[in-house]
Design an enzyme around this catalytic site. Structure first.
Site, PDB file in Angstrom:
ATOM      1  N   SER A 137       0.836  -1.192   0.000  1.00  0.00           N
ATOM      2  CA  SER A 137       0.000   0.000   0.000  1.00  0.00           C
ATOM      3  C   SER A 137       0.884   1.261   0.000  1.00  0.00           C
ATOM      4  O   SER A 137       1.712   1.425  -0.882  1.00  0.00           O
ATOM      5  CB  SER A 137      -0.959  -0.038   1.193  1.00  0.00           C
ATOM      6  OG  SER A 137      -2.031   0.848   1.020  1.00  0.00           O
ATOM      7  N   ASP A 170      -5.952  -3.620  -2.449  1.00  0.00           N
ATOM      8  CA  ASP A 170      -4.880  -3.285  -1.514  1.00  0.00           C
ATOM      9  C   ASP A 170      -4.252  -4.533  -0.890  1.00  0.00           C
ATOM     10  O   ASP A 170      -4.949  -5.437  -0.422  1.00  0.00           O
ATOM     11  CB  ASP A 170      -5.451  -2.389  -0.416  1.00  0.00           C
ATOM     12  CG  ASP A 170      -4.391  -1.677   0.381  1.00  0.00           C
ATOM     13  OD1 ASP A 170      -3.593  -2.355   1.064  1.00  0.00           O
ATOM     14  OD2 ASP A 170      -4.346  -0.431   0.336  1.00  0.00           O
TER      15      ASP A 170
END
Length: 300
Positions: free
Chosen positions: A75, A189
């Site tokens: 991320s 993610d």
């Protein structure tokens, strides 16, 4: 050539060959051998706005003469890690972080919003432009970004190909970003399955792993309403136990004191970078000792 000169020449050749064999058979000092040196991986975890703290940690590591052999990012950590792997110094990333505008990385979805608020193409372009359109395999330091394959939930480790897409996929927070799509696959993610990808670093051959954890609960004060805040807070709550489980396998964990700053507060980037630098400086001596010590020491 006379018999005497031939005898001397032959003697020199024999002595030279013996010396060469002797040198090759000598034990090599691990401190000066690339093969004997520990392979250091730095793992940069997710944390949304708190990812700016990674830049401060990198500044501290560089000031202490610590340079990784491998960088793994999830991320926000994948975004910072990609630029670091491409050769940006911590100071250069700090300058870039203070200058970048939201419009350069955020492209809001217009019309019917089925899967997210942000398309992600601007982020992908921003990364590729900053990296000179180099693919992952051509970065100066070996780098990997982790994402979650949707809908299977499998971990995806990007090690080659489009660097911007890998970062975009790793940063595609469900409900905020549209899933990143390529070749018939969709990705979300990486924090859904591996917010601090220590295990990935170990699988890629790291001997010593420094994990940087910028997650944790948000301050209880302040407004936590609104769709974006609710999504981000829910994501942090969901990943807390997984985050703790993953860092247990790291050799050293750097935890900047970011709990005072909300994970959605992108205006506090300078404060976050300072917090990261402070935390990194405290553990630089420990990292240096672990790099010199033989074998694996007790984790910290």
């Amino acid at each position: 050539m006379s018999p005497v000169s031939f005898s001397i020449t032959r003697r020199h050749l024999v002595l030279g060959a013996l010396a060469s064999v002797a040198l090759q058979s000598r034990p090599v000092d691990a401190a000066t051998s690339t093969q004997g040196r520990k392979k250091l991986a730095v793992v940069l975890g997710g944390g949304s706005a708190r990812g700016f703290a990674h830049i401060g940690v990198i500044k501290a590591l560089e000031a202490g003469g610590i340079h990784p052999d491998l960088i793994i990012g999830c991320s926000a950590g994948s975004l910072v890690g990609a630029f670091w792997a491409a050769g940006y110094s911590g100071t250069a990333m700090e300058d870039l972080a203070m200058k970048v505008q939201d419009s350069e990385v955020i492209d809001l979805v217009t019309g019917k919003q089925q899967y997210g608020l942000v398309a992600g193409r601007s982020l992908q372009s921003f990364v590729n432009k900053g990296l000179g359109n180099k693919p992952l395999e051509n970065l100066k330091i070996p780098f990997a970004a982790v994402a979650t394959r949707y809908p299977s939930g499998d971990l995806m480790v990007f090690r080659e190909g489009d660097a911007g897409f890998a970062v975009r996929a790793s940063c595609s927070i469900p409900g905020v970003f549209m899933p990143a799509s390529a070749l018939g696959s969709e990705f979300l993610d990486g924090g859904l399955v591996s917010p601090i990808p220590v295990a990935t670093a170990r699988k890629l051959g790291a001997d010593l792993i420094v994990a940087v954890d910028v997650g944790g609960p948000d301050p209880s004060t302040g407004d936590s309403s609104g769709l974006y805040n609710v999504i981000m807070r829910s994501f942090e709550i969901m990943s807390q136990s997984l985050r703790q489980h993953e860092v247990n396998d790291a050799d050293i964990v750097i935890r900047p004191d970011v709990a005072r700053v909300k994970s959605t507060d992108f205006s506090s980037r300078r404060v976050l970078m300072a917090l990261g630098e402070h935390a990194g400086k405290r553990l630089v001596p420990v990292i240096r000792e672990k790099l010199k010590a033989p074998g694996h020491n007790q984790r910290r």
